[in-house]
Design an enzyme around this catalytic site. Structure first.
Site, PDB file in Angstrom:
ATOM      1  CB  THR A  16     -11.625   4.719  -8.230  1.00  0.00           C
ATOM      2  OG1 THR A  16     -12.459   5.835  -7.919  1.00  0.00           O
ATOM      3  CG2 THR A  16     -11.921   4.240  -9.634  1.00  0.00           C
ATOM      4  CG  HIS A  17     -15.340   3.179  -4.046  1.00  0.00           C
ATOM      5  ND1 HIS A  17     -14.308   3.774  -3.366  1.00  0.00           N
ATOM      6  CD2 HIS A  17     -15.372   1.904  -3.620  1.00  0.00           C
ATOM      7  CE1 HIS A  17     -13.735   2.905  -2.562  1.00  0.00           C
ATOM      8  NE2 HIS A  17     -14.366   1.762  -2.695  1.00  0.00           N
ATOM      9  NE  ARG A  68      -6.017   5.935   5.594  1.00  0.00           N
ATOM     10  CZ  ARG A  68      -5.213   5.386   6.497  1.00  0.00           C
ATOM     11  NH1 ARG A  68      -4.582   6.144   7.376  1.00  0.00           N
ATOM     12  NH2 ARG A  68      -5.003   4.089   6.522  1.00  0.00           N
ATOM     13  NE  ARG A  69     -11.614   4.661   3.197  1.00  0.00           N
ATOM     14  CZ  ARG A  69     -10.268   4.583   3.181  1.00  0.00           C
ATOM     15  NH1 ARG A  69      -9.662   3.617   3.812  1.00  0.00           N
ATOM     16  NH2 ARG A  69      -9.533   5.447   2.529  1.00  0.00           N
ATOM     17  CG  ASP A 119      -2.039  -0.911   1.238  1.00  0.00           C
ATOM     18  OD1 ASP A 119      -2.358  -1.458   0.169  1.00  0.00           O
ATOM     19  OD2 ASP A 119      -2.661  -1.100   2.312  1.00  0.00           O
ATOM     20  CG  MET A 120       1.901   5.543  -1.778  1.00  0.00           C
ATOM     21  SD  MET A 120       3.654   5.110  -1.515  1.00  0.00           S
ATOM     22  CE  MET A 120       4.090   4.447  -3.125  1.00  0.00           C
ATOM     23  NE  ARG A 129      -4.668  -1.626  -4.255  1.00  0.00           N
ATOM     24  CZ  ARG A 129      -4.283  -1.938  -3.015  1.00  0.00           C
ATOM     25  NH1 ARG A 129      -3.839  -1.001  -2.188  1.00  0.00           N
ATOM     26  NH2 ARG A 129      -4.321  -3.178  -2.596  1.00  0.00           N
ATOM     27  N   GLY A 180      -5.873   8.491  -3.599  1.00  0.00           N
ATOM     28  CA  GLY A 180      -5.020   8.920  -2.487  1.00  0.00           C
ATOM     29  C   GLY A 180      -5.872   9.348  -1.311  1.00  0.00           C
TER      30      GLY A 180
HETATM   31  P1  FDA Z   1     -14.249   9.515  -4.529  1.00  0.00           P
HETATM   32  O1  FDA Z   1     -13.785   9.860  -3.176  1.00  0.00           O
HETATM   33  O2  FDA Z   1     -14.382  10.613  -5.521  1.00  0.00           O
HETATM   34  O3  FDA Z   1     -15.625   8.740  -4.391  1.00  0.00           O
HETATM   35  C1  FDA Z   1     -16.395   8.316  -5.490  1.00  0.00           C
HETATM   36  C2  FDA Z   1     -17.672   7.706  -4.942  1.00  0.00           C
HETATM   37  O4  FDA Z   1     -17.376   6.535  -4.173  1.00  0.00           O
HETATM   38  C3  FDA Z   1     -18.419   8.597  -3.944  1.00  0.00           C
HETATM   39  O5  FDA Z   1     -19.279   9.479  -4.620  1.00  0.00           O
HETATM   40  C4  FDA Z   1     -19.144   7.588  -3.111  1.00  0.00           C
HETATM   41  O6  FDA Z   1     -20.285   7.097  -3.781  1.00  0.00           O
HETATM   42  C5  FDA Z   1     -18.173   6.465  -3.012  1.00  0.00           C
HETATM   43  N1  FDA Z   1     -17.284   6.584  -1.821  1.00  0.00           N
HETATM   44  C6  FDA Z   1     -15.972   6.905  -1.817  1.00  0.00           C
HETATM   45  N2  FDA Z   1     -15.472   6.873  -0.567  1.00  0.00           N
HETATM   46  C7  FDA Z   1     -16.491   6.531   0.226  1.00  0.00           C
HETATM   47  C8  FDA Z   1     -16.608   6.330   1.633  1.00  0.00           C
HETATM   48  N3  FDA Z   1     -15.554   6.462   2.452  1.00  0.00           N
HETATM   49  N4  FDA Z   1     -17.806   5.961   2.133  1.00  0.00           N
HETATM   50  C9  FDA Z   1     -18.870   5.797   1.317  1.00  0.00           C
HETATM   51  N5  FDA Z   1     -18.824   5.973  -0.020  1.00  0.00           N
HETATM   52  C10 FDA Z   1     -17.653   6.334  -0.561  1.00  0.00           C
HETATM   53  N6  FDA Z   1      -5.330   5.209  -0.662  1.00  0.00           N
HETATM   54  C11 FDA Z   1      -4.027   5.417  -0.400  1.00  0.00           C
HETATM   55  O7  FDA Z   1      -3.635   6.552  -0.144  1.00  0.00           O
HETATM   56  N7  FDA Z   1      -3.141   4.360  -0.407  1.00  0.00           N
HETATM   57  C12 FDA Z   1      -3.525   3.106  -0.709  1.00  0.00           C
HETATM   58  O8  FDA Z   1      -2.682   2.184  -0.716  1.00  0.00           O
HETATM   59  C13 FDA Z   1      -4.901   2.876  -1.007  1.00  0.00           C
HETATM   60  N8  FDA Z   1      -5.353   1.625  -1.306  1.00  0.00           N
HETATM   61  C14 FDA Z   1      -6.656   1.483  -1.766  1.00  0.00           C
HETATM   62  C15 FDA Z   1      -7.095   0.227  -2.202  1.00  0.00           C
HETATM   63  C16 FDA Z   1      -8.362   0.106  -2.748  1.00  0.00           C
HETATM   64  C17 FDA Z   1      -8.811  -1.220  -3.260  1.00  0.00           C
HETATM   65  C18 FDA Z   1      -9.229   1.249  -2.841  1.00  0.00           C
HETATM   66  C19 FDA Z   1     -10.579   1.165  -3.471  1.00  0.00           C
HETATM   67  C20 FDA Z   1      -8.810   2.459  -2.354  1.00  0.00           C
HETATM   68  C21 FDA Z   1      -7.543   2.581  -1.796  1.00  0.00           C
HETATM   69  N9  FDA Z   1      -7.123   3.794  -1.280  1.00  0.00           N
HETATM   70  C22 FDA Z   1      -5.790   3.965  -0.981  1.00  0.00           C
HETATM   71  C23 FDA Z   1      -8.116   4.863  -0.961  1.00  0.00           C
HETATM   72  C24 FDA Z   1      -8.260   5.853  -2.093  1.00  0.00           C
HETATM   73  O9  FDA Z   1      -7.095   6.615  -2.210  1.00  0.00           O
HETATM   74  C25 FDA Z   1      -9.462   6.800  -1.851  1.00  0.00           C
HETATM   75  O10 FDA Z   1      -9.262   7.473  -0.654  1.00  0.00           O
HETATM   76  C26 FDA Z   1     -10.801   6.099  -1.782  1.00  0.00           C
HETATM   77  O11 FDA Z   1     -10.875   5.062  -2.695  1.00  0.00           O
HETATM   78  C27 FDA Z   1     -11.971   7.093  -2.095  1.00  0.00           C
HETATM   79  O12 FDA Z   1     -11.798   7.631  -3.375  1.00  0.00           O
HETATM   80  P2  FDA Z   1     -12.593   7.156  -4.685  1.00  0.00           P
HETATM   81  O13 FDA Z   1     -11.581   6.830  -5.719  1.00  0.00           O
HETATM   82  O14 FDA Z   1     -13.521   6.085  -4.389  1.00  0.00           O
HETATM   83  O15 FDA Z   1     -13.290   8.466  -5.222  1.00  0.00           O
END
Ligand code: FDA
Length: 285
Positions: free
Chosen positions: A204-205, A266-267, A112-113, A162, A166
């Site tokens: 990403t979501h 963070r979540r 992970d980063m 991956r 961030g």
């Molecule tokens: P964005 O935040 O724009 O969200 C897009 C949509 O997703 C939202 O509109 C909502 O519907 C949904 N969503 C996102 N976060 C949510 C939440 N907390 N609760 C509910 N709904 C939510 N980061 C990092 O710095 N180092 C790492 O090693 C990793 N590893 C990692 C692995 C995996 C498998 C994932 C999916 C993510 C990570 N991350 C991470 C976290 C990543 O950097 C980021 O913080 C989250 O994925 C949220 O960003 P989105 O890309 O989902 O987009």
């Protein structure tokens, strides 16, 4: 200290449980639904080599269990949990031990980063170990200004990436602060990784970014087994399943363990609605 049942219930949306067994049970359930997992033993910034060795042993145990139970899962670990801030040499040995055993059992280890204070060191350590352990991969964060260059470098070295947006609070000197800029950088790196990288993981979501990436892959006739989509446990569960039903390889990041606080926070920080959900449950008493 004994944890209150309410804390366990409250965190259960994003955390599989406190024990490795919880993450393995969740993996078996997700596998039955056509989803793969990557298991994260929660913990970061340990302060002793004993704690780091303990985390290494948990990962070694997970790898054995994944193999013996025939699960579709790998592991994700953080370098500061394996001792990066205590003794880099010990950290390297811990990661090497996990990668070695995973390699023997045909499995993969993702590093992970963490915050930008560790980006350079993390990439250097992974690059160094990768020459011996080809089953090691890394994470790049689209919010960092350096990620474009790092993406090209990882592609050149053949290291699996991956890509995520961030999750840490970074200053504007190193990171894009506007959503539009982060998304544009994600889009750019995702395309590059799909076109030239080895089995990238798009984490990403964000449905729009995923739609664009999948369309780009289809345009280039890239088979669906040449990349994967990754999401976090408890987030956009419907989307995870519908992408898997469309034939995409979808992996769910499943955290477990007692050190849930930084991950959970963070979540919450990512979505104000999550903080309301917690507050409501606390006030309910
Ligand atoms: P964005 O935040 O724009 O969200 C897009 C949509 O997703 C939202 O509109 C909502 O519907 C949904 N969503 C996102 N976060 C949510 C939440 N907390 N609760 C509910 N709904 C939510 N980061 C990092 O710095 N180092 C790492 O090693 C990793 N590893 C990692 C692995 C995996 C498998 C994932 C999916 C993510 C990570 N991350 C991470 C976290 C990543 O950097 C980021 O913080 C989250 O994925 C949220 O960003 P989105 O890309 O989902 O987009």
């Amino acid at each position: 200290m004994e944890e209150s049942p309410r804390a366990v219930a409250l965190t259960s949306r994003f955390v599989a449980g406190r024990q490795a067994e919880d993450a393995l049970r969740v993996t078996a359930q997700l596998n039955r639904a056509g989803l793969m997992t990557t298991l994260d033993y929660l913990g970061e910034s340990v302060t002793t080599t004993e704690e780091a060795a303990g985390a290494r042993d948990v990962y070694l145990g997970l790898i054995e269990q994944i193999f013996h139970r025939g699960l579709q899962a790998n592991v994700s670990l953080k370098l500061t949990q394996l001792g990066l801030e205590v003794a880099e040499a010990a950290c390297r040995e811990n990661v090497a031990a996990v990668a070695r055993r995973a390699g023997e059992l045909g499995n993969f280890v993702r590093v992970d980063m963490e915050s930008s204070a560790h980006t350079g060191q993390t990439l250097a350590l992974v690059q160094d170990l990768y020459s011996t352990y080809g089953n090691l991969g890394v994470v790049l964060q689209a919010y960092l200004r350096r990620t474009d260059a790092d993406t090209q470098e990882m592609i050149r070295l053949g290291i699996r990436v991956r890509l995520c947006k961030g999750a840490y609070d970074e200053p504007a000197s190193v990171a894009y602060r506007r959503r539009r800029e982060v998304d544009a950088n994600f889009h750019r790196s995702a395309r590059r990784l799909l076109a030239e990288g080895d089995y990238p993981a798009l984490a990403t979501h964000d449905e729009r970014l995923l739609r664009e990436a999948v369309a780009f892959a289809a345009q280039r006739h890239l088979p669906k087994d040449r990349y994967e989509i990754q999401m976090l446990y408890g987030i956009r569960r419907g989307l995870q399943r519908s992408l898997a039903a469309q034939g995409h390889r979808v992996r769910v990041y499943v955290p477990f363990g007692g050190a849930w606080y930084p991950y959970f926070m963070r979540r919450l920080a990512e979505r104000p609605a999550n903080a309301w959900f917690v507050a409501r449950n606390i006030w309910k008493g």
